[in-house]
Every structure is written in structure tokens, then in C-alpha cells.
Design a protein around this motif. Structure first.
Motif, PDB file in Angstrom:
ATOM      1  N   THR A   1      -7.131 -14.117  -4.594  1.00  0.00           N
ATOM      2  CA  THR A   1      -6.532 -15.317  -3.589  1.00  0.00           C
ATOM      3  C   THR A   1      -7.290 -16.590  -4.065  1.00  0.00           C
ATOM      4  O   THR A   1      -6.814 -17.677  -4.117  1.00  0.00           O
ATOM      5  CB  THR A   1      -6.612 -14.964  -2.246  1.00  0.00           C
TER       6      THR A   1
ATOM      7  N   TYR B   1      -6.827 -24.579  -9.680  1.00  0.00           N
ATOM      8  CA  TYR B   1      -6.119 -25.930  -9.386  1.00  0.00           C
ATOM      9  C   TYR B   1      -6.935 -27.133  -9.797  1.00  0.00           C
ATOM     10  O   TYR B   1      -6.393 -28.184  -9.756  1.00  0.00           O
ATOM     11  CB  TYR B   1      -6.345 -25.952  -7.725  1.00  0.00           C
TER      12      TYR B   1
ATOM     13  N   ASN C   1       1.558 -15.767  -7.188  1.00  0.00           N
ATOM     14  CA  ASN C   1       1.752 -15.279  -6.056  1.00  0.00           C
ATOM     15  C   ASN C   1       2.613 -13.927  -5.958  1.00  0.00           C
ATOM     16  O   ASN C   1       2.396 -13.152  -5.135  1.00  0.00           O
ATOM     17  CB  ASN C   1       2.466 -16.621  -5.104  1.00  0.00           C
TER      18      ASN C   1
ATOM     19  N   PHE D   1      -1.048  -1.445  -0.230  1.00  0.00           N
ATOM     20  CA  PHE D   1      -0.364  -1.034   1.249  1.00  0.00           C
ATOM     21  C   PHE D   1       0.070   0.534   0.911  1.00  0.00           C
ATOM     22  O   PHE D   1      -0.109   1.322   2.020  1.00  0.00           O
ATOM     23  CB  PHE D   1       0.608  -2.041   1.836  1.00  0.00           C
TER      24      PHE D   1
ATOM     25  N   PHE E   1      -2.256   3.042   0.649  1.00  0.00           N
ATOM     26  CA  PHE E   1      -2.874   3.712   1.946  1.00  0.00           C
ATOM     27  C   PHE E   1      -2.066   4.485   2.804  1.00  0.00           C
ATOM     28  O   PHE E   1      -2.494   5.322   3.362  1.00  0.00           O
ATOM     29  CB  PHE E   1      -3.311   2.411   2.547  1.00  0.00           C
TER      30      PHE E   1
ATOM     31  N   ALA F   1       4.243 -16.857  -1.390  1.00  0.00           N
ATOM     32  CA  ALA F   1       3.084 -16.873  -0.754  1.00  0.00           C
ATOM     33  C   ALA F   1       3.336 -16.368   0.717  1.00  0.00           C
ATOM     34  O   ALA F   1       2.640 -15.643   1.243  1.00  0.00           O
ATOM     35  CB  ALA F   1       2.769 -18.553  -0.497  1.00  0.00           C
TER      36      ALA F   1
ATOM     37  N   LEU G   1       5.553 -13.851   1.352  1.00  0.00           N
ATOM     38  CA  LEU G   1       5.805 -12.576   1.071  1.00  0.00           C
ATOM     39  C   LEU G   1       4.296 -11.851   1.116  1.00  0.00           C
ATOM     40  O   LEU G   1       4.152 -11.166   1.564  1.00  0.00           O
ATOM     41  CB  LEU G   1       6.573 -12.411  -0.052  1.00  0.00           C
ATOM     42  N   ALA G   2       3.397 -12.456   0.233  1.00  0.00           N
ATOM     43  CA  ALA G   2       1.978 -11.912   0.251  1.00  0.00           C
ATOM     44  C   ALA G   2       1.359 -12.071   1.391  1.00  0.00           C
ATOM     45  O   ALA G   2       0.897 -10.927   1.997  1.00  0.00           O
ATOM     46  CB  ALA G   2       1.339 -12.954  -0.916  1.00  0.00           C
TER      47      ALA G   2
ATOM     48  N   PHE H   1       0.560  -8.574   3.466  1.00  0.00           N
ATOM     49  CA  PHE H   1      -1.022  -8.314   3.694  1.00  0.00           C
ATOM     50  C   PHE H   1      -1.182  -8.293   5.230  1.00  0.00           C
ATOM     51  O   PHE H   1      -1.812  -7.199   5.521  1.00  0.00           O
ATOM     52  CB  PHE H   1      -1.753  -9.654   3.325  1.00  0.00           C
TER      53      PHE H   1
ATOM     54  N   LEU I   1       0.977  -6.950   7.309  1.00  0.00           N
ATOM     55  CA  LEU I   1       1.646  -5.644   7.672  1.00  0.00           C
ATOM     56  C   LEU I   1       0.406  -4.506   7.176  1.00  0.00           C
ATOM     57  O   LEU I   1       0.301  -3.572   8.111  1.00  0.00           O
ATOM     58  CB  LEU I   1       2.783  -5.265   6.800  1.00  0.00           C
ATOM     59  N   PHE I   2       0.123  -4.757   6.210  1.00  0.00           N
ATOM     60  CA  PHE I   2      -1.211  -3.952   5.646  1.00  0.00           C
ATOM     61  C   PHE I   2      -2.468  -3.724   6.635  1.00  0.00           C
ATOM     62  O   PHE I   2      -2.638  -2.595   7.130  1.00  0.00           O
ATOM     63  CB  PHE I   2      -1.434  -4.100   4.260  1.00  0.00           C
ATOM     64  N   LEU I   3      -2.745  -4.890   7.155  1.00  0.00           N
ATOM     65  CA  LEU I   3      -3.937  -4.845   7.810  1.00  0.00           C
ATOM     66  C   LEU I   3      -3.752  -4.113   9.480  1.00  0.00           C
ATOM     67  O   LEU I   3      -4.592  -3.567   9.852  1.00  0.00           O
ATOM     68  CB  LEU I   3      -4.491  -6.157   8.375  1.00  0.00           C
TER      69      LEU I   3
ATOM     70  N   VAL J   1      -3.836  -0.442   8.832  1.00  0.00           N
ATOM     71  CA  VAL J   1      -4.947  -0.176   8.777  1.00  0.00           C
ATOM     72  C   VAL J   1      -5.726  -0.395  10.006  1.00  0.00           C
ATOM     73  O   VAL J   1      -6.520   0.691  10.608  1.00  0.00           O
ATOM     74  CB  VAL J   1      -6.088  -1.246   7.770  1.00  0.00           C
TER      75      VAL J   1
ATOM     76  N   PHE K   1      -7.787 -13.540   7.366  1.00  0.00           N
ATOM     77  CA  PHE K   1      -7.625 -13.267   5.784  1.00  0.00           C
ATOM     78  C   PHE K   1      -6.137 -13.145   5.317  1.00  0.00           C
ATOM     79  O   PHE K   1      -6.072 -13.427   4.125  1.00  0.00           O
ATOM     80  CB  PHE K   1      -8.322 -11.793   5.772  1.00  0.00           C
TER      81      PHE K   1
ATOM     82  N   LEU L   1      -4.827 -16.347   3.952  1.00  0.00           N
ATOM     83  CA  LEU L   1      -5.416 -16.923   2.834  1.00  0.00           C
ATOM     84  C   LEU L   1      -4.307 -17.246   1.784  1.00  0.00           C
ATOM     85  O   LEU L   1      -4.466 -18.550   1.115  1.00  0.00           O
ATOM     86  CB  LEU L   1      -6.400 -16.316   2.343  1.00  0.00           C
ATOM     87  N   PRO L   2      -3.408 -16.362   1.438  1.00  0.00           N
ATOM     88  CA  PRO L   2      -2.694 -16.636   0.248  1.00  0.00           C
ATOM     89  C   PRO L   2      -1.635 -17.743   0.621  1.00  0.00           C
ATOM     90  O   PRO L   2      -1.208 -18.503  -0.289  1.00  0.00           O
ATOM     91  CB  PRO L   2      -1.703 -15.248   0.414  1.00  0.00           C
TER      92      PRO L   2
ATOM     93  N   VAL M   1      -3.747 -20.968   0.450  1.00  0.00           N
ATOM     94  CA  VAL M   1      -4.205 -21.375  -1.006  1.00  0.00           C
ATOM     95  C   VAL M   1      -2.805 -21.865  -1.835  1.00  0.00           C
ATOM     96  O   VAL M   1      -2.966 -22.860  -2.647  1.00  0.00           O
ATOM     97  CB  VAL M   1      -4.509 -20.309  -1.856  1.00  0.00           C
ATOM     98  N   ALA M   2      -1.625 -21.215  -1.363  1.00  0.00           N
ATOM     99  CA  ALA M   2      -0.466 -21.631  -2.176  1.00  0.00           C
ATOM    100  C   ALA M   2       0.335 -22.679  -1.676  1.00  0.00           C
ATOM    101  O   ALA M   2       1.054 -23.279  -2.244  1.00  0.00           O
ATOM    102  CB  ALA M   2       0.341 -20.458  -2.525  1.00  0.00           C
TER     103      ALA M   2
END
Lengths: 365, 365
Positions: A52, A59, A91, A102, A105, B92, B94-95, B99, B101-103, B106, B123, B126-127, B130-131
Motif C-alpha cells: 500500500t 506517485y 488496487n 483473508f 486465514f 480502493a 473494495l480493498a 481488509f 473484514l479480515f482484521l 482476526v 491500517f 490505508l488503501p 493512498v488511492a
């Protein structure tokens, strides 16, 4: 052009540090096991964060970034002209790899059934497919052109998307099934990532001839491979014989998907398949067991002989590369077996470079 | 413009079906509990798949898609002109949601510490950061313009990105801490998603005046909110009193992040905060306990009285909305409490519409 990577080197050591901490802390989901499972989680998360943040590098004009770092974070960053299709690809890759991490895991935690596992990458690769904005044209190898009277470029359309799915499904599962020995999963990933990275650098720097779009694709792939090599090295540190952590499906799925995405968006899936030669061989050799022609146990591991401390194949050996190596080269310790397999992996990657070098110009325009 | 949504309605029933199956199958990670935890996993995955596939709809001219469906999947799909920045935002989002959902999962599995939880969304966002290719300009409310002599548009630059992070962190955690009663998490998400969707439709259809870019943003948000409403309804079905599944942090984080992303990329974060009024109140009211000024137990639940079957606040009530409602409106059953809270949520959303309706033109240009 390899300069693109320089600013990231500084972060490498730190990355390993973070990994180390995370591994010790997070690697304890399965409380029953003495050795923590699913430790791939930590490198996976670190990888996603790195990738990321790498986006930022693209950029800005790379030379201004380097000056910026040399001057101790002072100075002006010049924005570079970035094609938006590049960010779309980036992306989509991020979403796909994150999704796969995901699912890996989830698989580690919930123990998804074997048949379902095979199609998990299909779901994860959806963001990549949908957002895929690249061409669906393949260049036909020269020998084939003259034999079959095909044009030099052929638009495959939907068939190309199908090919993309197959590459992701194959790559993701192939690393997962060439496993069972301490350090093997992380080791093979490290070797493959380094080889692909070297290949990318050779293409980007112009050592291998390539068109501008292929060069751009290889640069993209390098952005993914560099952090992958770094995190799999860190993981290998803990996973090497005797393992202090097990990588779990989390890592194998995520690593396989990252390699597949790099190959697809980098437009070198053919070369990638030579890099993955041990996995291809293992996959083909495993097919009879995967399709239950030959009975398949839950774990296809060799037998450990406590008296000698060596591994030997079962009386009815399982059909995979790990057992084949034991049959061919005799019994050996777990560590020696892992090293033998990794040497084979390295040889295959070396072979890929030789083939790639001698075939350029002959094989394709 | 609401026609954009019509083709999706057909998939709704099917989606619920998939959810049902997945819930029963996947919702059993914590073997010790009689009621499966982390059932948010299934709706989360279905949501991601739906959103990924929705992207296809935007690629084609909407009228040709409808004709295509009516003719039983025959006919020609006309590609629509899609701005690439739109696809960047989409991927972005979606990511980021994937992410998160994953966290969340976890977190459910590994039980991350309370303090760490607060920054997890950082965290995940972030995607998105950045995007983020949209503008960092906010339009200043008219009353403020005349008082502070500010221009009608102000470029906030980095401050806007900080604001984005704060919205994601707040929204993700706020849904997570207004919880503890059967059906409340899924219920409030359903009410909010429906309200936001209605708001989006009103803006897109031109009932609320808006500029073209705001309209585009609201359409984007509708793409996210429609599947969110569908999956949270399906989840509510199983989570309603008496719960057959618990939603877990998996769902609350994912739902909160989706709402935040919709608000940010849809450029209506201010209105969103009125929709989230119960969450804002609960968050502010909880602050003393979050910062340990008042002692904070592990679970801030009311006390169940087995003789009457009613809930009552603790002798030293916890500082949250659930307990406040019990104090204000007297003891009641768990189901009644949940309904009261959801009615309050609905009233707040209604209020948001009234405010939005009367303030347009007065408040902003």
C-alpha cells in the motif's frame, strides 16, 4: 530503473523487525499446538501495508524521492505522471491479495473442505478479473506462427480471462501442496520471489529486450516481489528447521496469489510457469491422488524414523515431490530434504533465466 | 437513475439464500460456545462478491443491461463510458472493506487487545487514503461563510485525509460499541444502510439538489449500501432475539467501514454523522469509560433477572446507550430493549432527512 527499489531497502530491516514481533505475539491461535500455526498472518499484513505504501513512491518522481531521502526527509517531492490504469491495476491487485490472505486465514481457522479449497482462489481473483483493464491479446511464439499460420498477435478475449483464473488457481494451490517439510513453503517462496524480482530487474533495465508495456508490467511486478521476498525471508527465519512457527494456508495462499498476480499483471505468465517448474511437476505428479484415483490421506507426509532421525517414504509412497525425492536420493534428515528441494527450485529458476535468455528474439518478436 | 439498481433486485433473494447456507456451515469457529460467533463472516464474503460483481453493471450502459436481463440473457451489452477515477475509487473501497473484514475476523479469532482495536481501522483505511483521487476541498456552510469571512470552498489538503481517517476509525468502532443486545448490531446496520440508500436515491433522482459530482458520489454509495442492507437483513434474520448466531467483530467492523467508505467517497460525511446520531451519542457517553476515568469492565452489559426475564441496569450502570435506555424507560425484555433502540435509530435517520431537506439552499450552495 532499479533505483526505484533503493528507497525501499531502508525499510527492509525494519520490516523484519515488525515481523518478528508480530510472529511471537499473533502466532498463537491454535492453542492446542505447541508450535503456532497460521503464522503467515503477520508477514501477510506487513506485506499488504508495504505494498500500500509503495504506491506512494510511484506517485512521485523517483529521483526527487531519492533526493528527499538523502536530505533527511527535507526537500520537495515532484509528482510523477501516473497512468490511472496503473492505479486501477494496483488496487485490484491489493484487493485480490488481501482477499486471498483473508480466505487463507479463514481456511486455517475453520478447516474448509479439500474440494472447496481448490476454488477459493477463484473468488479471490474476482476483483482482479473485473478491474482488469489490460489487453487480452497474446503474442504467438514464432515457431507456432509458421506451423499453424497464425498471426503474430491474437486476441483471446474471454479465453484470456479464463487463463488468468487458471493461473491464479494453479499458483495458489501449487505452493500449498508442495509442503510438509519445515521451511519448505517459505523457502520456495523466497527463491521464487528473488528469481522473479531478478527477472523483473533484468527486463526493466533493458538486459532482456522488451516492449515498453512489458517493461512497465515488470516494474509493477517488482513492486510486489520485493516485499514478498522480504517477508518470506523473515518468515523463513522462524520457519527454518526446527520450526518455531508453521506458516499455515494463510501464507501459502497469499504467496501463491501474489506470485500469480505479479505474473498476470506483469505479462510474463509463461516465464512464470518455468520459475514454478517444481510446483508444476509436483502438481502433475499429485493429480492421481487429487482426483482420488490413488487413495489420498489427510496429510501426505513421509514417515519419521525416531531411531535414526531420518525421514523415509511410506511403504506405499504418496505421490508428491517430497516423497519422490526421498525415493530417488535416499533417506535423509528433514533439514537436508528441505535443502535438496530448495536447490532443485533454484536450479529450475536458473534454467528459466537460461531459456529466457536464449529464446529471446527466436521465440517471440 | 434508480434504474441502476433494478437489475440487482433479482439477485437479492438468491443472496439471502447463500447467506443462510454459509451461516449454518461457517459459523462454528468457537467450538466452546453453543451459539456460533463471528457469523459476520458469511455476509461479509457475500457482500464483497456482490460489490465486485456490481462493478460489471457500471461497465455497461444501464438500459442495455436491463434489456439483456429481460430477454433472458440474450442480446448485446453496450459498454458505457466509465471514468477511470471511478474504478480507482471502487477498487480502493473494495480493498479497504475487505481488509477491515479480515482484521475483524482476526480480532474475533485472536482477541486483540482493546487499545489495539481502536487503531485497526487506521491500517485498513490505508488503501483508501493512498488511492484517494478525489478533491480535498470542502464547501463551507453559508452561515459560517458570513461569520468567519471564509471562501465558499476551502482546500483542506492533508487535513482532509486526516478527517477521512477519523471518520473511518469512528464509524468502525461506534457500531462495535453500541452492542450487547440480540439483533442490535445487525438491526442498526440495516436501518442505517436503508436510510443512506434512500438518501442516495433522493440525491441521484434529483429530489435533493446537488452538483453532478455529488450525484455521482451518491450513486457510488448506493452501490455499496444496497448489498449492505441486503446482507444485514439476512444476518438480522438469524441474529434477532433469540439469536441463533452472534455477529462478532467481523460484522461490526466491516459494516462500520462500509458505511464510512460510502460517506467519504460519496461526499456526504456530514449528513452521515446525523444518520449515526445514536452512535455519536453512545460514543460521547462512553468516553469516560473508554479513557478509564470511570472503571470499564470487559463487557458492558446490563444484568439479566432470571425471575422476571427482564433486563435491568447494574447497580453502578455502565456508561452506554443500552444502559441509559434501561434507566430512562424502565426495565424490559431483551427484545423490547432492542426494538426501542432501533426505533430511536430510525427516528434519528428520519431527523436527518428533515434536516437535510430544510437546510438545502440555506446551509450550502
Amino acid at each position: 530503473m532499479p533505483l526505484h527499489l533503493t528507497p525501499a531497502v531502508a525499510g527492509k530491516t525494519e520490516k523484519r523487525g515488525i515481523c518478528g514481533k508480530d510472529l511471537n505475539k499473533k502466532g498463537t491461535p491454535a492453542g492446542d499446538l505447541a508450535i503456532p500455526e497460521a503464522a503467515g498472518l503477520a508477514p501477510g499484513c506487513v506485506f499488504l501495508l508495504c505494498v500500500t505504501c509503495f504506491q506512494f513512491l510511484h506517485y512521485y518522481d523517483i529521483f526527487s524521492v531519492i533526493t528527499f531521502f538523502r536530505n533527511g526527509f527535507r526537500g520537495v517531492l515532484h509528482p510523477a505522471l501516473v497512468a490511472e490504469s496503473w492505479i486501477v491495476d494496483y488496487n485490484a491487485a491489493l484487493a485480490t491479495i488481501g482477499f486471498m490472505l483473508f480466505l487463507g486465514f479463514v481456511d486455517d481457522v475453520l478447516d474448509v473442505r479439500w474440494r472447496v479449497k481448490l476454488i477459493l482462489p477463484l473468488f479471490a481473483s474476482l476483483p482482479l478479473l473485473v478491474a482488469y483493464s489490460g489487453g487480452t491479446t497474446v503474442s504467438i511464439p514464432r515457431p507456432l506462427q509458421s506451423i499453424a499460420h497464425l498471426p503474430s498477435n491474437l486476441d483471446l478475449g474471454w479465453a484470456y480471462l479464463l487463463f488468468m483464473v487458471l493461473v491464479t488457481v494453479f499458483s495458489t494451490n501449487s505452493i500449498n501442496i508442495l509442503a510438509g517439510v519445515n521451511g519448505l513453503e517459505a523457502g520456495q517462496t523466497f527463491v521464487i520471489a528473488c528469481s522473479v524480482l531478478l527477472h523483473n530487474i533484468l527486463v526493466v533495465s533493458g538486459f532482456f529486450s522488451a516492449t515498453e508495456s512489458v517493461r512497465e508490467g515488470n516494474l509493477f511486478s517488482a513492486y510486489l516481489m520485493f516485499p514478498l521476498a522480504a517477508v518470506s525471508f523473515a518468515l523463513l527465519w522462524y520457519n527454518w528447521y526446527p520450526s518455531r512457527v508453521f506458516v499455515g494456508d494463510t501464507f501459502t495462499y497469499f504467496a501463491g496469489m501474489t506470485i500469480a498476480v505479479a505474473g498476470i499483471l506483469g505479462h510474463f505468465s509463461e516465464t512464470l510457469l518455468i520459475f514454478l517448474l517444481p510446483q508444476v511437476l509436483n502438481f502433475i505428479y499429485s493429480l492421481p491422488q487429487l482426483f482420488k484415483i490413488v487413495p489420498c490421506p489427510r496429510h501426505r507426509l513421509p514417515v519419521f524414523d525416531p531411531q535414526t532421525g531420518l525421514l523415509r517414504p511410506k511403504d506405499q509412497p504418496d505421490w508428491n515431490l517430497v516423497n519422490l525425492f526421498l525415493q530417488l536420493f535416499g533417506r535423509c534428515g528433514e533439514n537436508a530434504l528441505c535443502i535438496r528441494l530448495l536447490v532443485f527450485q533454484t536450479l529450475c529458476c536458473g534454467l528459466a533465466f537460461v531459456i529466457r535468455y536464449f529464446l529471446q528474439g527466436v521465440y517471440k518478436a
